[in-house]
Design a protein around this motif. Sequence first.
Motif, PDB file in Angstrom:
ATOM      1  N   SER A  46       0.804  -1.224   0.000  1.00 60.01           N
ATOM      2  CA  SER A  46       0.000   0.000   0.000  1.00 60.01           C
ATOM      3  C   SER A  46       0.840   1.279   0.000  1.00 60.01           C
ATOM      4  O   SER A  46       0.296   2.375  -0.169  1.00 60.01           O
ATOM      5  N   ASP A  47       2.131   1.164   0.206  1.00 65.14           N
ATOM      6  CA  ASP A  47       3.030   2.320   0.285  1.00 65.14           C
ATOM      7  C   ASP A  47       2.781   3.278  -0.882  1.00 65.14           C
ATOM      8  O   ASP A  47       2.738   2.864  -2.048  1.00 65.14           O
ATOM      9  N   SER A  48       2.652   4.569  -0.565  1.00 64.24           N
ATOM     10  CA  SER A  48       2.306   5.573  -1.579  1.00 64.24           C
ATOM     11  C   SER A  48       3.426   5.825  -2.584  1.00 64.24           C
ATOM     12  O   SER A  48       3.201   6.439  -3.631  1.00 64.24           O
ATOM     13  N   ARG A  49       4.628   5.336  -2.285  1.00 67.66           N
ATOM     14  CA  ARG A  49       5.780   5.618  -3.159  1.00 67.66           C
ATOM     15  C   ARG A  49       6.004   4.565  -4.232  1.00 67.66           C
ATOM     16  O   ARG A  49       6.953   4.680  -5.018  1.00 67.66           O
ATOM     17  N   VAL A  50       5.161   3.533  -4.284  1.00 71.96           N
ATOM     18  CA  VAL A  50       5.456   2.402  -5.173  1.00 71.96           C
ATOM     19  C   VAL A  50       4.316   2.104  -6.140  1.00 71.96           C
ATOM     20  O   VAL A  50       4.139   0.965  -6.558  1.00 71.96           O
ATOM     21  N   SER A  51       3.557   3.121  -6.513  1.00 68.26           N
ATOM     22  CA  SER A  51       2.402   2.943  -7.384  1.00 68.26           C
ATOM     23  C   SER A  51       2.740   2.094  -8.610  1.00 68.26           C
ATOM     24  O   SER A  51       3.573   2.489  -9.436  1.00 68.26           O
ATOM     25  N   PRO A  52       2.116   0.921  -8.763  1.00 69.66           N
ATOM     26  CA  PRO A  52       2.425   0.057  -9.913  1.00 69.66           C
ATOM     27  C   PRO A  52       2.196   0.749 -11.250  1.00 69.66           C
ATOM     28  O   PRO A  52       2.983   0.575 -12.182  1.00 69.66           O
ATOM     29  N   SER A  53       1.141   1.525 -11.357  1.00 70.69           N
ATOM     30  CA  SER A  53       0.842   2.186 -12.631  1.00 70.69           C
ATOM     31  C   SER A  53       1.960   3.138 -13.036  1.00 70.69           C
ATOM     32  O   SER A  53       2.325   3.231 -14.211  1.00 70.69           O
ATOM     33  N   LYS A  54       2.523   3.862 -12.055  1.00 74.91           N
ATOM     34  CA  LYS A  54       3.627   4.779 -12.333  1.00 74.91           C
ATOM     35  C   LYS A  54       4.900   4.001 -12.664  1.00 74.91           C
ATOM     36  O   LYS A  54       5.592   4.282 -13.641  1.00 74.91           O
ATOM     37  N   VAL A  55       5.221   3.026 -11.818  1.00 78.52           N
ATOM     38  CA  VAL A  55       6.477   2.295 -11.953  1.00 78.52           C
ATOM     39  C   VAL A  55       6.550   1.528 -13.271  1.00 78.52           C
ATOM     40  O   VAL A  55       7.582   1.502 -13.937  1.00 78.52           O
ATOM     41  N   PHE A  56       5.417   0.920 -13.672  1.00 74.58           N
ATOM     42  CA  PHE A  56       5.416   0.102 -14.878  1.00 74.58           C
ATOM     43  C   PHE A  56       4.910   0.857 -16.111  1.00 74.58           C
ATOM     44  O   PHE A  56       4.929   0.315 -17.216  1.00 74.58           O
ATOM     45  N   GLY A  57       4.465   2.090 -15.921  1.00 76.63           N
ATOM     46  CA  GLY A  57       4.047   2.905 -17.055  1.00 76.63           C
ATOM     47  C   GLY A  57       2.900   2.309 -17.842  1.00 76.63           C
ATOM     48  O   GLY A  57       2.870   2.410 -19.070  1.00 76.63           O
ATOM     49  N   VAL A  58       1.950   1.714 -17.136  1.00 76.94           N
ATOM     50  CA  VAL A  58       0.856   1.030 -17.824  1.00 76.94           C
ATOM     51  C   VAL A  58      -0.380   1.915 -17.925  1.00 76.94           C
ATOM     52  O   VAL A  58      -0.529   2.905 -17.208  1.00 76.94           O
ATOM     53  N   GLU A  59      -1.262   1.529 -18.820  1.00 76.22           N
ATOM     54  CA  GLU A  59      -2.525   2.237 -19.013  1.00 76.22           C
ATOM     55  C   GLU A  59      -3.605   1.644 -18.115  1.00 76.22           C
ATOM     56  O   GLU A  59      -3.456   0.540 -17.570  1.00 76.22           O
ATOM     57  N   LEU A  60      -4.699   2.371 -17.979  1.00 76.69           N
ATOM     58  CA  LEU A  60      -5.856   1.834 -17.278  1.00 76.69           C
ATOM     59  C   LEU A  60      -6.291   0.537 -17.966  1.00 76.69           C
ATOM     60  O   LEU A  60      -6.340   0.464 -19.192  1.00 76.69           O
ATOM     61  N   GLY A  61      -6.583  -0.475 -17.171  1.00 75.69           N
ATOM     62  CA  GLY A  61      -7.028  -1.744 -17.725  1.00 75.69           C
ATOM     63  C   GLY A  61      -5.923  -2.764 -17.930  1.00 75.69           C
ATOM     64  O   GLY A  61      -6.207  -3.926 -18.230  1.00 75.69           O
ATOM     65  N   ASP A  62      -4.652  -2.366 -17.777  1.00 78.48           N
ATOM     66  CA  ASP A  62      -3.549  -3.298 -18.016  1.00 78.48           C
ATOM     67  C   ASP A  62      -3.286  -4.229 -16.837  1.00 78.48           C
ATOM     68  O   ASP A  62      -2.851  -5.367 -17.027  1.00 78.48           O
ATOM     69  N   LEU A  63      -3.506  -3.729 -15.616  1.00 78.13           N
ATOM     70  CA  LEU A  63      -3.227  -4.520 -14.412  1.00 78.13           C
ATOM     71  C   LEU A  63      -4.458  -4.594 -13.520  1.00 78.13           C
ATOM     72  O   LEU A  63      -5.156  -3.599 -13.318  1.00 78.13           O
ATOM     73  N   PHE A  64      -4.710  -5.776 -12.987  1.00 74.15           N
ATOM     74  CA  PHE A  64      -5.717  -5.972 -11.945  1.00 74.15           C
ATOM     75  C   PHE A  64      -4.935  -5.946 -10.640  1.00 74.15           C
ATOM     76  O   PHE A  64      -4.045  -6.776 -10.427  1.00 74.15           O
ATOM     77  N   ILE A  65      -5.220  -4.988  -9.762  1.00 77.26           N
ATOM     78  CA  ILE A  65      -4.322  -4.695  -8.641  1.00 77.26           C
ATOM     79  C   ILE A  65      -5.005  -4.872  -7.292  1.00 77.26           C
ATOM     80  O   ILE A  65      -6.127  -4.423  -7.078  1.00 77.26           O
ATOM     81  N   HIS A  66      -4.266  -5.531  -6.391  1.00 74.30           N
ATOM     82  CA  HIS A  66      -4.662  -5.605  -4.986  1.00 74.30           C
ATOM     83  C   HIS A  66      -3.462  -5.171  -4.160  1.00 74.30           C
ATOM     84  O   HIS A  66      -2.349  -5.649  -4.378  1.00 74.30           O
ATOM     85  N   ARG A  67      -3.678  -4.262  -3.214  1.00 78.07           N
ATOM     86  CA  ARG A  67      -2.573  -3.770  -2.387  1.00 78.07           C
ATOM     87  C   ARG A  67      -2.939  -3.847  -0.916  1.00 78.07           C
ATOM     88  O   ARG A  67      -4.080  -3.582  -0.531  1.00 78.07           O
TER      89      ARG A  67
END
Length: 201
Positions: A46-67
């Motif tokens: 859940s750490d605010s510094r590790v957003s998967p969308s930012k880190v992996f540069g993905v678009e909406l719909g690319d990752l199904f995410i649970h944190r």
Amino acid sequence: MCKLKVSDFLEHNRNWVGRILLDQKPDYFNQLCEGQQPSALLLGCSDSRVSPSKVFGVELGDLFIHRNIANVVNPTDLNFLSVLQYAVEVLKIRDIIIYGHYGCGGIRAAYENKGLGLIDNWLAPIKVVANQHQKELDLIQDENRRLDRLVELNVLAQVENIKQTSIYRAAAHAGISLRLHPWVFDMHTGLVKELQIPIQT
């Protein structure tokens, strides 16, 4: 880094929509409404510094995410188990990323074993991992490197915990191969390290 006001989030949202429309993608949001076909399920911290969308540069719909705190797979966590089941059985996802990060506060709290209240219960599985690998951890002189290694060991432990879920076992029984990817984000470099899953003997 300047701390944002909550109202700034809405302004950023309007600017983001404007950029999408400027890029001549008028159907972008209509396509999102048609449904999702994510490439992978990601269990992250859940750490605010590790957003998967930012880190992996993905678009909406690319990752199904649970944190959750310290990316833990708890056998009594119906929230995560429901996400896992939906990902595997409904969305037909076959790749599952377990995404930890160095400098994790949950890992440090578990290792230091200080009484923090309710969160102690959540961190209990990490304490078990630390105890199981205490000899290895004790050999690491530098405290930060020791905690980094515990981050890695925790990610690998969650891989094994996923394998023990009824969802994973049912998929295997049905001949469905779920690929598990243990990854760790390094905030010092911005790069993600892929860990090797130990071969069970």
